[in-house]
Scaffold this active site. Structure first.
Site, PDB file in Angstrom:
ATOM      1  N   ASP A  35      40.496  42.747  43.337  1.00  0.00           N
ATOM      2  CA  ASP A  35      40.038  41.934  44.114  1.00  0.00           C
ATOM      3  C   ASP A  35      41.222  41.329  44.841  1.00  0.00           C
ATOM      4  O   ASP A  35      42.380  41.181  44.226  1.00  0.00           O
ATOM      5  CB  ASP A  35      39.025  40.648  43.360  1.00  0.00           C
ATOM      6  N   LYS A  36      40.981  40.743  46.044  1.00  0.00           N
ATOM      7  CA  LYS A  36      41.971  40.051  46.590  1.00  0.00           C
ATOM      8  C   LYS A  36      41.964  38.294  46.215  1.00  0.00           C
ATOM      9  O   LYS A  36      42.953  37.794  45.824  1.00  0.00           O
ATOM     10  CB  LYS A  36      41.692  40.026  48.283  1.00  0.00           C
TER      11      LYS A  36
END
EC number: 5.4.99.-
Length: 643
Positions: free
Chosen positions: A284-285
């Site tokens: 995930d960012k």
């Protein structure tokens, strides 16, 4: 059918409202390796051998790599590597060569790209130029790099097509031992002999060729020799491959960064290509994530030297050590999540005093029953106007022009990338759009560069897609198939209920996670639930598997099987072979469990007081198998659609 609604839950608890990812610290993801260990584990013997601590108690098993989760993206942007002015000179030089190629008796025309004192940067320039312009030779004189037309390319282009010659030279330059390149079918034995002779004469120490018959047509395959099978005499090519066999493993901690964004920055700092980095999966960012990585051609000492530069961009490296090979996609057991859900509120039936009881019931239900194993929103991209599955549908129909228009459909934002996309759709001018497109949008720039070179018709759009890495092209197809899987799961539970029924599919033997349809999949491995088995409740719902559409999967033999056929026909894919030959794409399909369960789940409810009110937050820790989505698990716990 609503595209983003995953509203079918399997538990009947009330649930609650809350917010996730208020900050990266609220969403921590730690990869679990194939030995069941956290990749950020610390060991005093780390320099001597891989870490052997922090074994997990749960039952996560290694799962089949789901290569679509990984958006592998090679960045060969010459504007970044050479600078805008030099790249324009290079494009002008190549355009002149295309119009008037050099003949054998003419003096070779050359162009200087400048001097590059750092040898790693020289390697980047060589690879990037050859990737973008396979018909060029790159030559080094001391620190200066010059380019000229490659006569070998012209010879092969005369024997095959120019497109095949480009793909072949990129294949050679990648130097992946054991990899295979296949020329298009050729019925002329004399012509095939000429191709064999050319490849043997020019690349005989690196490759081996043979002909084979496919669907009554003869093709030539070229295989890059394994390192142990190459000639023992050391040549320049051998030395280069020895340098490229240097691998360094490490753990990357990143905060609020895309995995590919982090890789692009590290590659620029180290003077290598993004494709020299390998990893087990994308993270995930909007999170703090820990993941294992391996980089090629960089020593542990050199990697550690750059640690302070990485830290300035929100990255930290640890567990740096020598490795023997690249890391493969899917080479993990799963991921450990440490999450915080804030601003907790009831759905409306009870007061705050009942919140602990509601949360306990929700967590226990999901712990025991699991959740519907939907693909999460990351699978389909972040676009609100057009998502990846819509592009994939156009590609499956081989409508290249429509797929490119969808690819460049802008969002409502007015940032640089959307301005560039809008300009391309309105004007069709790829060159002007390329100037507007930000340098970090590598995919879009590769596509625009190809469209400028080949045009924006069907053939030009095909070449545009071929300019992207294979894993990126196939991602869009898998995104479409994942959308169908999500809708199939919802239909299965709504129409056929929460127990296995006649015609459902289960594994004949226990299997964890995804199973690729091409992995020695014979009919006996898939079992169709019988009427007696339904009556005697032989199987449980967590044993049911659903196929993701493809050309090698078996569909359920009940209402759900017919639903698949109707759903594909609805999109005009009733006769789809799930192969896009012009783009060299094949989708065999896979089988995905209908349900997933978190392991090692723990939680704690905390209250913070202020002058105005009390606020509640929930700390939640658990493990998931690879290819399962934490946001989907949270959706089941909270009874909220987080897509």
């Amino acid at each position: 059918m609503e595209r983003n609604t995953l509203s079918c839950f399997i538990s009947d608890h009330e649930g609650f409202n809350g917010t996730i990812k208020n900050s990266p610290q609220d969403f921590v993801v730690i990869e679990i390796d194939t030995n069941g260990q956290f990749v950020n584990s610390v060991n005093t013997e780390e320099e001597e051998r891989p870490c052997q601590t922090t074994k997990r108690i749960g039952k996560l098993k290694p799962s089949k790599p789901d290569d679509t989760d990984s958006l592998i993206q090679d960045c060969f942007d010459l504007n970044l590597i050479l600078g805008l002015s030099v790249n324009r000179e290079l494009e002008h030089f190549t355009n002149k060569l295309k119009v008037k190629p050099c003949s054998d008796d003419q003096e070779k025309v050359e162009l200087s790209l400048g001097t590059f004192p750092d040898k790693h940067m020289r390697a980047v320039v060589h690879k990037a130029v050859r990737f973008n312009f396979p018909f060029l030779q790159t030559l080094t004189n001391q620190s200066e790099i010059r380019v000229r037309e490659d006569p070998d390319f012209q010879e092969l282009a005369g024997l095959a097509s120019e497109g095949e010659a480009e793909d072949f030279f990129r294949f050679i330059d990648a130097k992946t031992p054991g990899s295979v390149f296949t020329f298009l079918p050729d019925d002329s034995k004399e012509h095939r002999t000429s191709v064999h002779h050319f490849v043997s004469r020019r690349f005989g120490k690196l490759v081996e060729t043979k002909s084979f018959v496919d669907q009554q047509k003869t093709c030539i395959t070229v295989r890059l020799r394994e390192r142990g099978k190459q000639a023992k005499k050391r040549t320049m090519a051998d030395c280069q491959m020895q340098e490229e066999s240097l691998y360094t493993a490490f753990t990357l901690r990143k905060e609020n960064l895309e995995t590919l964004e982090a890789i692009s920055y590290m590659a620029a700092v180290l003077g290598v290509l993004p494709s020299d980095f390998t990893y087990a999966g994308i993270k995930d960012k909007r999170a703090i994530t820990y993941q294992a990585m391996v980089v090629k051609k960089i020593s542990p000492e050199r990697l550690l030297e750059k640690g302070s530069e990485f830290e300035r961009r929100g990255m930290e490296i640890s567990r740096v050590r020598p490795a023997f090979e690249a890391l493969k996609l899917g080479r993990l057991q799963g991921n450990h999540f440490e999450l915080v859900i804030r601003d907790l509120k009831h759905h409306g039936k009870h007061g705050l005093a009942e919140l602990p009881k509601v949360i306990e019931e929700a967590v226990e239900n999901v712990k025991n029953k699991g959740f519907v194993n939907y693909y999460g929103p990351q699978r389909f991209g972040s676009g609100s106007c057009v998502q990846a599955d819509q592009v994939g549908l156009a590609l499956l129909k081989e409508n290249m022009e429509a797929s490119v228009k969808l690819f460049f459909t802008p969002e409502d934002d007015d940032d640089l990338q959307n301005k560039a996309k809008r300009h391309f759709l309105h004007t069709g001018n790829a060159k002007e759009s390329l100037v507007l497109m930000p340098a970090y949008k590598a995919r879009e720039r590769l596509m625009l560069r190809a469209l400028h070179r080949y045009g924006s018709g069907q053939e030009g759009c095909t070449r545009g897609w071929l300019s992207l890495p294979h894993s990126m092209r196939v991602f869009y197809l898998h995104s479409y198939c994942s959308r169908v899987w999500n809708q199939a799961a919802k239909y299965r539970l709504q129409k056929l209920g929460f127990k296995p029924v006649q015609g459902d599919l289960v594994w004949a033997e226990p299997v964890k996670g995804l199973k690729d349809a091409t992995e020695e999949l014979s009919a006996p491995q898939i079992h169709v639930v019988t009427s007696d088995e339904e009556k005697n409740e032989v199987f449980s719902l967590d044993q049911v598997i659903l196929p993701m559409p493809g050309n090698s999967v078996k569909y359920p033999e009940n209402l759900l099987g017919q639903w698949y056929q109707d759903r594909l026909a609805q999109d005009g894919l009733e006769s789809c072979r799930f192969r896009v030959t012009p783009l060299k794409l094949n989708v065999p399909g896979c089988y995905r469990p209908l349900l997933a369960k978190p392991q090692n789940i723990t939680y704690s409810l905390q209250t913070s007081s202020s002058d105005e009110s009390n606020t509640h937050c929930l700390s939640l820790n658990f493990d998931l198998e690879a290819s399962c989505y934490a946001t989907v698990c949270l959706g089941e716990i909270m009874k909220t659609n987080l897509s």
